[in-house]
Design a protein around this motif. Structure first.
Motif, PDB file in Angstrom:
ATOM      1  N   ARG A 147       0.838  -1.196   0.000  1.00  0.00           N
ATOM      2  CA  ARG A 147       0.000   0.000   0.000  1.00  0.00           C
ATOM      3  C   ARG A 147       0.882   1.258   0.000  1.00  0.00           C
ATOM      4  N   GLY A 148       0.525   2.169  -0.875  1.00  0.00           N
ATOM      5  CA  GLY A 148       1.273   3.419  -0.964  1.00  0.00           C
ATOM      6  C   GLY A 148       2.497   3.342  -1.841  1.00  0.00           C
ATOM      7  N   ASP A 152       0.505   0.633  -6.098  1.00  0.00           N
ATOM      8  CA  ASP A 152      -0.815   0.882  -5.513  1.00  0.00           C
ATOM      9  C   ASP A 152      -1.458   2.017  -6.303  1.00  0.00           C
ATOM     10  N   SER A 154      -4.703   2.701  -6.401  1.00  0.00           N
ATOM     11  CA  SER A 154      -6.003   3.080  -5.866  1.00  0.00           C
ATOM     12  C   SER A 154      -6.169   4.586  -5.782  1.00  0.00           C
ATOM     13  N   THR A 155      -5.073   5.297  -5.551  1.00  0.00           N
ATOM     14  CA  THR A 155      -5.157   6.752  -5.393  1.00  0.00           C
ATOM     15  C   THR A 155      -5.509   7.455  -6.695  1.00  0.00           C
ATOM     16  N   GLU A 164      -9.963  -0.195  -2.758  1.00  0.00           N
ATOM     17  CA  GLU A 164      -8.604  -0.448  -3.228  1.00  0.00           C
ATOM     18  C   GLU A 164      -8.659  -1.255  -4.524  1.00  0.00           C
ATOM     19  N   LEU A 168      -3.097  -5.847  -2.674  1.00  0.00           N
ATOM     20  CA  LEU A 168      -2.206  -5.028  -1.854  1.00  0.00           C
ATOM     21  C   LEU A 168      -1.795  -5.812  -0.616  1.00  0.00           C
ATOM     22  N   ASP A 170       1.191  -5.693   2.740  1.00  0.00           N
ATOM     23  CA  ASP A 170       2.262  -5.012   3.462  1.00  0.00           C
ATOM     24  C   ASP A 170       3.014  -6.019   4.339  1.00  0.00           C
TER      25      ASP A 170
END
Length: 279
Positions: A147-148, A152, A154-155, A164, A168, A170
Protein backbone atom coordinates in the motif's frame (compact mmCIF):
# COMPACT_ATOMS: atom_id res chain seq x y z
CA UNK A 1 -7.80 -25.63 -31.03
CA UNK A 2 -5.33 -28.49 -31.03
CA UNK A 3 -4.20 -30.15 -34.25
CA UNK A 4 -5.18 -33.75 -34.99
CA UNK A 5 -2.13 -35.82 -34.15
CA UNK A 6 -2.33 -37.69 -37.47
CA UNK A 7 -2.81 -34.65 -39.71
CA UNK A 8 0.16 -33.40 -41.70
CA UNK A 9 0.57 -29.99 -43.29
CA UNK A 10 3.50 -28.89 -45.42
CA UNK A 11 4.24 -25.17 -45.65
CA UNK A 12 6.22 -24.05 -48.69
CA UNK A 13 7.78 -20.57 -48.79
CA UNK A 14 10.38 -18.92 -50.97
CA UNK A 15 11.77 -17.06 -47.95
CA UNK A 16 12.07 -18.11 -44.31
CA UNK A 17 13.49 -16.72 -41.08
CA UNK A 18 13.86 -19.22 -38.25
CA UNK A 19 13.82 -16.79 -35.30
CA UNK A 20 17.59 -16.88 -34.83
CA UNK A 21 19.53 -16.40 -38.07
CA UNK A 22 20.94 -13.01 -38.98
CA UNK A 23 19.19 -13.05 -42.36
CA UNK A 24 16.33 -14.98 -43.96
CA UNK A 25 17.05 -18.09 -45.99
CA UNK A 26 15.71 -19.00 -49.42
CA UNK A 27 13.23 -21.69 -50.41
CA UNK A 28 12.11 -23.58 -47.31
CA UNK A 29 9.57 -26.29 -46.58
CA UNK A 30 8.22 -27.03 -43.11
CA UNK A 31 6.34 -30.22 -42.26
CA UNK A 32 3.88 -30.00 -39.37
CA UNK A 33 2.25 -32.93 -37.60
CA UNK A 34 0.19 -32.96 -34.41
CA UNK A 35 0.88 -29.33 -33.61
CA UNK A 36 4.67 -29.72 -33.90
CA UNK A 37 7.25 -28.99 -36.55
CA UNK A 38 8.72 -32.36 -37.54
CA UNK A 39 10.92 -31.44 -40.49
CA UNK A 40 12.50 -28.31 -42.00
CA UNK A 41 14.50 -28.24 -45.22
CA UNK A 42 14.70 -27.51 -48.93
CA UNK A 43 12.33 -30.40 -49.49
CA UNK A 44 10.29 -32.34 -46.92
CA UNK A 45 8.22 -35.50 -47.19
CA UNK A 46 4.78 -34.10 -47.96
CA UNK A 47 2.88 -37.39 -47.92
CA UNK A 48 -0.84 -37.04 -48.55
CA UNK A 49 -1.41 -34.09 -46.23
CA UNK A 50 -2.32 -30.52 -47.05
CA UNK A 51 0.25 -28.34 -48.82
CA UNK A 52 0.12 -24.59 -48.19
CA UNK A 53 2.01 -22.63 -50.84
CA UNK A 54 3.02 -19.28 -49.36
CA UNK A 55 4.73 -18.13 -52.54
CA UNK A 56 7.14 -15.24 -52.04
CA UNK A 57 5.93 -14.53 -48.52
CA UNK A 58 8.44 -14.58 -45.65
CA UNK A 59 7.69 -17.43 -43.24
CA UNK A 60 8.67 -16.77 -39.63
CA UNK A 61 7.77 -17.87 -36.08
CA UNK A 62 4.59 -16.57 -34.50
CA UNK A 63 5.11 -13.36 -32.56
CA UNK A 64 5.19 -13.33 -28.75
CA UNK A 65 4.12 -10.34 -26.64
CA UNK A 66 5.56 -10.67 -23.14
CA UNK A 67 3.72 -7.68 -21.67
CA UNK A 68 0.00 -7.34 -22.28
CA UNK A 69 -3.13 -6.47 -20.34
CA UNK A 70 -5.94 -7.99 -22.35
CA UNK A 71 -8.66 -6.93 -19.91
CA UNK A 72 -7.54 -3.29 -19.61
CA UNK A 73 -9.43 -0.82 -21.79
CA UNK A 74 -7.23 2.30 -22.14
CA UNK A 75 -10.29 4.50 -22.70
CA UNK A 76 -11.79 3.50 -19.35
CA UNK A 77 -8.68 2.27 -17.54
CA UNK A 78 -9.50 2.07 -13.83
CA UNK A 79 -13.12 3.20 -13.67
CA UNK A 80 -14.36 0.22 -15.69
CA UNK A 81 -13.08 -2.13 -12.98
CA UNK A 82 -15.12 -0.30 -10.39
CA UNK A 83 -18.30 0.10 -12.43
CA UNK A 84 -18.40 -3.19 -14.36
CA UNK A 85 -18.80 -6.75 -13.04
CA UNK A 86 -16.17 -9.36 -13.84
CA UNK A 87 -18.40 -10.94 -16.49
CA UNK A 88 -18.56 -7.70 -18.47
CA UNK A 89 -14.79 -7.17 -18.21
CA UNK A 90 -14.25 -10.74 -19.41
CA UNK A 91 -16.61 -10.36 -22.37
CA UNK A 92 -14.94 -7.11 -23.34
CA UNK A 93 -11.62 -8.94 -23.63
CA UNK A 94 -12.90 -11.48 -26.16
CA UNK A 95 -12.53 -9.30 -29.30
CA UNK A 96 -9.07 -8.23 -28.09
CA UNK A 97 -8.00 -11.86 -27.85
CA UNK A 98 -9.63 -12.79 -31.15
CA UNK A 99 -7.74 -10.03 -32.98
CA UNK A 100 -4.26 -10.96 -31.72
CA UNK A 101 -3.60 -14.07 -33.87
CA UNK A 102 -4.78 -12.20 -36.96
CA UNK A 103 -1.90 -9.79 -36.36
CA UNK A 104 0.57 -12.63 -35.93
CA UNK A 105 0.69 -12.84 -32.13
CA UNK A 106 0.29 -16.50 -31.22
CA UNK A 107 1.49 -16.22 -27.60
CA UNK A 108 0.99 -13.44 -25.04
CA UNK A 109 1.90 -13.01 -21.42
CA UNK A 110 -0.85 -11.11 -19.60
CA UNK A 111 0.62 -9.27 -16.63
CA UNK A 112 -2.42 -8.66 -14.44
CA UNK A 113 -6.00 -7.50 -14.39
CA UNK A 114 -7.58 -4.95 -12.07
CA UNK A 115 -10.62 -7.21 -11.50
CA UNK A 116 -10.86 -8.91 -8.13
CA UNK A 117 -11.48 -12.30 -9.72
CA UNK A 118 -8.63 -13.99 -11.62
CA UNK A 119 -10.46 -13.55 -14.93
CA UNK A 120 -7.32 -13.86 -17.05
CA UNK A 121 -6.88 -17.38 -15.65
CA UNK A 122 -10.39 -18.19 -16.88
CA UNK A 123 -9.58 -16.72 -20.30
CA UNK A 124 -6.29 -18.65 -20.49
CA UNK A 125 -8.03 -21.93 -19.74
CA UNK A 126 -10.88 -21.21 -22.17
CA UNK A 127 -8.33 -20.57 -24.92
CA UNK A 128 -6.43 -23.76 -24.11
CA UNK A 129 -9.68 -25.76 -24.30
CA UNK A 130 -10.73 -24.19 -27.60
CA UNK A 131 -13.81 -22.49 -26.13
CA UNK A 132 -12.79 -19.05 -27.40
CA UNK A 133 -10.48 -17.81 -30.15
CA UNK A 134 -7.16 -16.18 -29.40
CA UNK A 135 -3.47 -16.71 -28.68
CA UNK A 136 -1.81 -18.96 -26.13
CA UNK A 137 -1.84 -17.10 -22.80
CA UNK A 138 0.60 -17.15 -19.90
CA UNK A 139 -0.78 -15.25 -16.95
CA UNK A 140 0.14 -13.27 -13.85
CA UNK A 141 -3.40 -12.90 -12.45
CA UNK A 142 -2.92 -9.72 -10.39
CA UNK A 143 -0.46 -6.99 -9.61
CA UNK A 144 0.93 -7.37 -6.07
CA UNK A 145 2.07 -4.20 -4.33
CA UNK A 146 2.52 -2.70 -0.89
CA UNK A 147 0.00 0.00 0.00
CA UNK A 148 1.27 3.42 -0.96
CA UNK A 149 3.99 1.97 -3.21
CA UNK A 150 4.18 2.72 -6.92
CA UNK A 151 2.07 -0.34 -7.68
CA UNK A 152 -0.81 0.88 -5.51
CA UNK A 153 -2.95 2.66 -8.09
CA UNK A 154 -6.00 3.08 -5.87
CA UNK A 155 -5.16 6.75 -5.39
CA UNK A 156 -5.78 7.35 -9.10
CA UNK A 157 -9.49 6.79 -8.51
CA UNK A 158 -11.78 9.55 -7.34
CA UNK A 159 -12.11 9.44 -3.52
CA UNK A 160 -15.83 8.68 -3.71
CA UNK A 161 -15.17 5.16 -4.99
CA UNK A 162 -13.69 4.31 -1.60
CA UNK A 163 -12.00 1.04 -2.55
CA UNK A 164 -8.60 -0.45 -3.23
CA UNK A 165 -7.55 -1.78 -6.62
CA UNK A 166 -5.28 -4.75 -7.08
CA UNK A 167 -3.75 -7.15 -4.60
CA UNK A 168 -2.21 -5.03 -1.85
CA UNK A 169 0.02 -6.57 0.80
CA UNK A 170 2.26 -5.01 3.46
CA UNK A 171 5.14 -6.92 5.04
CA UNK A 172 6.74 -10.27 4.34
CA UNK A 173 3.91 -12.39 5.76
CA UNK A 174 1.22 -10.61 3.74
CA UNK A 175 3.30 -10.75 0.57
CA UNK A 176 3.91 -14.47 1.02
CA UNK A 177 0.18 -15.03 1.52
CA UNK A 178 -0.64 -12.99 -1.60
CA UNK A 179 1.84 -14.95 -3.71
CA UNK A 180 0.45 -18.24 -2.46
CA UNK A 181 -3.09 -17.10 -3.32
CA UNK A 182 -1.98 -16.27 -6.86
CA UNK A 183 -0.32 -19.66 -7.21
CA UNK A 184 -3.44 -21.37 -5.91
CA UNK A 185 -5.55 -19.70 -8.61
CA UNK A 186 -3.24 -21.15 -11.26
CA UNK A 187 -0.76 -18.34 -11.96
CA UNK A 188 1.98 -18.94 -14.53
CA UNK A 189 3.83 -15.83 -13.34
CA UNK A 190 3.81 -13.53 -10.32
CA UNK A 191 3.92 -9.78 -10.88
CA UNK A 192 5.09 -7.08 -8.49
CA UNK A 193 5.17 -3.35 -9.22
CA UNK A 194 3.57 -0.94 -11.63
CA UNK A 195 0.97 -1.73 -14.30
CA UNK A 196 0.27 0.06 -17.53
CA UNK A 197 -2.06 -0.65 -20.45
CA UNK A 198 -0.25 -2.19 -23.37
CA UNK A 199 -2.06 -2.56 -26.69
CA UNK A 200 0.40 -1.47 -29.38
CA UNK A 201 1.61 -4.94 -30.35
CA UNK A 202 3.10 -4.92 -33.85
CA UNK A 203 3.63 -1.14 -33.75
CA UNK A 204 6.38 -1.81 -31.23
CA UNK A 205 8.53 -3.19 -34.05
CA UNK A 206 8.84 0.13 -35.94
CA UNK A 207 9.03 1.99 -32.62
CA UNK A 208 12.08 -0.06 -31.60
CA UNK A 209 13.77 0.29 -34.99
CA UNK A 210 13.16 4.03 -35.08
CA UNK A 211 15.03 4.35 -31.76
CA UNK A 212 18.09 2.62 -33.20
CA UNK A 213 17.44 -1.06 -32.51
CA UNK A 214 18.21 -3.27 -35.51
CA UNK A 215 15.33 -5.10 -37.24
CA UNK A 216 17.02 -8.40 -36.35
CA UNK A 217 17.08 -7.58 -32.65
CA UNK A 218 13.48 -6.31 -32.75
CA UNK A 219 12.28 -9.50 -34.44
CA UNK A 220 14.22 -11.74 -32.07
CA UNK A 221 12.70 -9.80 -29.15
CA UNK A 222 9.25 -11.05 -30.20
CA UNK A 223 10.32 -14.60 -31.10
CA UNK A 224 13.34 -16.55 -29.81
CA UNK A 225 14.38 -14.05 -27.12
CA UNK A 226 10.80 -13.78 -25.83
CA UNK A 227 10.52 -17.58 -25.77
CA UNK A 228 13.70 -17.78 -23.69
CA UNK A 229 12.30 -15.20 -21.26
CA UNK A 230 9.14 -17.27 -20.88
CA UNK A 231 11.19 -20.45 -20.47
CA UNK A 232 9.44 -21.94 -23.49
CA UNK A 233 12.18 -23.14 -25.85
CA UNK A 234 9.50 -24.80 -28.00
CA UNK A 235 8.26 -21.36 -29.07
CA UNK A 236 9.74 -18.58 -31.18
CA UNK A 237 11.75 -20.79 -33.52
CA UNK A 238 11.29 -22.76 -36.72
CA UNK A 239 13.01 -26.07 -36.11
CA UNK A 240 12.07 -29.73 -35.60
CA UNK A 241 10.34 -30.28 -32.27
CA UNK A 242 9.11 -26.70 -31.92
CA UNK A 243 5.44 -25.87 -31.48
CA UNK A 244 3.95 -25.09 -34.88
CA UNK A 245 3.19 -21.39 -34.41
CA UNK A 246 4.03 -19.94 -37.83
CA UNK A 247 3.12 -16.74 -39.64
CA UNK A 248 3.90 -15.16 -43.01
CA UNK A 249 4.19 -11.61 -44.33
CA UNK A 250 4.41 -10.35 -47.90
CA UNK A 251 7.20 -7.84 -47.33
CA UNK A 252 10.66 -8.10 -45.81
CA UNK A 253 10.82 -6.72 -42.24
CA UNK A 254 14.63 -6.80 -42.41
CA UNK A 255 14.40 -4.06 -45.04
CA UNK A 256 11.11 -2.45 -43.99
CA UNK A 257 10.07 -3.17 -40.41
CA UNK A 258 6.53 -1.99 -41.15
CA UNK A 259 6.07 -5.30 -42.97
CA UNK A 260 5.37 -6.82 -39.54
CA UNK A 261 1.96 -5.17 -39.77
CA UNK A 262 1.12 -7.14 -42.90
CA UNK A 263 0.64 -10.66 -41.55
CA UNK A 264 -1.65 -12.57 -43.90
CA UNK A 265 -1.09 -16.19 -42.88
CA UNK A 266 -1.22 -17.65 -39.36
CA UNK A 267 -0.82 -21.21 -38.07
CA UNK A 268 -1.33 -21.65 -34.33
CA UNK A 269 -0.57 -24.96 -32.61
CA UNK A 270 -0.47 -26.67 -35.98
CA UNK A 271 -3.90 -25.43 -37.07
CA UNK A 272 -4.29 -22.84 -39.82
CA UNK A 273 -5.98 -19.91 -38.10
CA UNK A 274 -5.72 -17.45 -40.99
CA UNK A 275 -5.36 -19.03 -44.43
CA UNK A 276 -3.62 -17.38 -47.36
CA UNK A 277 -6.06 -15.12 -49.18
CA UNK A 278 -6.93 -16.22 -52.69
CA UNK A 279 -5.57 -13.87 -55.38
Amino acid sequence: MKANTSTETALVAERCWDGLAETPSGHTEVLVRGGRIVEVGDRVGRGTGQVVDLGDRLLLPGFIDCHMHTTVDPSALLTAFVADPATVITLRALPVLRDLPDRGFTTVRDLATFAAEPITIYLRDALANGLIIGPRMLVAPHLISARGAHGDISTLLAPEYGREIGVLADGAAALTRAVREEIRTGADWIKFGAMFPHHRNWREFPAMVHTGISPLRALRAATSTAADLLQRPDLGRIRPGATADLIAVRGNPFDDIDATGGVDFVMHDGVVHRPVAMA
